[in-house]
Write an enzyme that holds these catalytic residues in place. Structure first.
Site, PDB file in Angstrom:
ATOM      1  N   ASP A 166      -1.593   1.982   7.085  1.00  0.00           N
ATOM      2  CA  ASP A 166      -2.754   2.423   6.314  1.00  0.00           C
ATOM      3  C   ASP A 166      -3.761   1.292   6.198  1.00  0.00           C
ATOM      4  O   ASP A 166      -3.400   0.115   6.166  1.00  0.00           O
ATOM      5  CB  ASP A 166      -2.313   2.866   4.910  1.00  0.00           C
ATOM      6  N   SER A 167      -5.037   1.670   6.153  1.00  0.00           N
ATOM      7  CA  SER A 167      -6.133   0.742   5.910  1.00  0.00           C
ATOM      8  C   SER A 167      -6.102  -0.403   6.922  1.00  0.00           C
ATOM      9  O   SER A 167      -6.152  -0.166   8.126  1.00  0.00           O
ATOM     10  CB  SER A 167      -6.078   0.252   4.465  1.00  0.00           C
ATOM     11  N   ALA A 168      -5.981  -1.666   6.466  1.00  0.00           N
ATOM     12  CA  ALA A 168      -5.882  -2.771   7.415  1.00  0.00           C
ATOM     13  C   ALA A 168      -4.651  -2.635   8.303  1.00  0.00           C
ATOM     14  O   ALA A 168      -4.658  -3.051   9.462  1.00  0.00           O
ATOM     15  CB  ALA A 168      -5.846  -4.103   6.667  1.00  0.00           C
TER      16      ALA A 168
END
Length: 315
Positions: A166-168
């Site tokens: 998720d995300s980074a």
């Protein structure tokens, strides 16, 4: 002759000056002190009472991994399982595989599939600027594929290895899968991926100052970057490796209506489809960035989990 006068007190140290602040994720002070306000105390591995999943930590030198074994595998009654290599988010500067939110999600995910989970605790910036996190995750994937760990050797189907994050962490998953000569993967799951760029896509802000602020944490975490159109941050930038080179034919992309990154995730999914990759796009209404970590029992988090499980188990 000795004096009866007490020595004057030492002057009080100057206040520790704040040099950098990136929302609630990271504060860096002039003294070198670093604060990560959102990070919760780590939880230990071990049997999970809700799912029956077993977990353990493996020290891999510069970084570590937390492995998850669902009860069917622990009992020796299951065929070999898909392997999910999970990369946590946190802007490259915060969070951990040992976070209670990630620990619960991996317990839930590996139980529901069932799958063998490998959650990576890579090095964080600014102590270890990028590309340290990328390097750790590339090395970890090679370690998984070597079946050096007895759980992986006994229970993992190395023909069905997925990267997810998720995300980074989703950004890192793309980077791992786009490397020249990358091992073939069963698929990738990118949840609310952190990509950006100098030019707006969809309904992103077009204000240059706002776009520059949106890249501030990236520039801090990766001091050697070429900027917002570095292919590691903008996989659709001119000169970035073509998405047809991704080391898997199937990708699931999750976005959320309340997440300012949603337009970038949607554009990435469209670019994958244009490169003849099989793409599943899940857009969650009424929720924000990585909502499922903070509200794991809500209906939309359960829907997302069910969709990921179906993606992993698709023939």
């Amino acid at each position: 002759m000795a004096s009866n006068t007490a020595p004057a007190p030492a002057p009080a140290p100057a206040a520790d000056e704040l040099l950098h602040e990136f929302g609630p994720l990271l504060r860096v002070y002039k003294s070198g002190r670093i604060e990560r306000p959102l990070v919760l105390p780590p939880v230990a591995p071990g049997p999970d009472p809700s799912t029956g999943v077993q977990s353990k930590d493996v020290d891999l030198g510069a970084y570590s991994a937390r492995l998850y074994l669902p009860p069917s595998a622990a009992a020796g009654t299951a065929a070999k399982l898909p392997v999910i290599v999970y990369v946590h988010g946190g802007g490259f500067v915060a969070e951990s595989a040992k976070s209670p939110n990630y620990h619960r999600f991996l317990n839930d995910l590996t139980s529901a599939c069932p799958a063998l989970g490998v959650s990576l605790d890579y090095r964080l910036a600014p102590e270890h600027p990028l590309p340290a996190a990328y390097d750790d995750c590339l090395d970890a994937l090679r370690w998984v594929l070597s079946a050096a760990d007895p759980w992986v050797a006994a229970h993992g189907d190395l023909g069905r290895v997925f990267v997810a994050g998720d995300s980074a962490g989703a950004n890192i998953c793309h980077h791992v899968a786009i490397q020249p000569g990358a091992a073939r993967l069963g698929g990738a799951v990118l949840i609310h991926p952190w990509f950006w760029g100098s030019e707006a896509v969809g309904e992103e802000t077009t204000d240059p100052a706002a776009r520059s602020r949106g890249a501030g944490l990236w520039m801090f975490a990766c001091p050697g970057t070429s900027g917002m159109d570095d292919p590691r941050m903008n996989p659709m930038a001119p000169g970035a490796p073509g998405l047809g080179a991704l080391a898997c034919e199937r990708v699931m992309v999750c976005t959320a209506e309340g997440d300012f990154l949603r337009w970038r995730g949607r554009a990435y999914a469209e670019a994958l489809a244009a490169a003849d990759k099989g793409v599943e796009l899940l857009e969650t209404d009424g929720e924000g960035h990585v909502f499922y970590l903070f509200k794991p029992d809500c209906d939309k988090a359960k829907e997302m989990l069910d969709r990921i499980v179906a993606f992993i188990n698709a023939p």
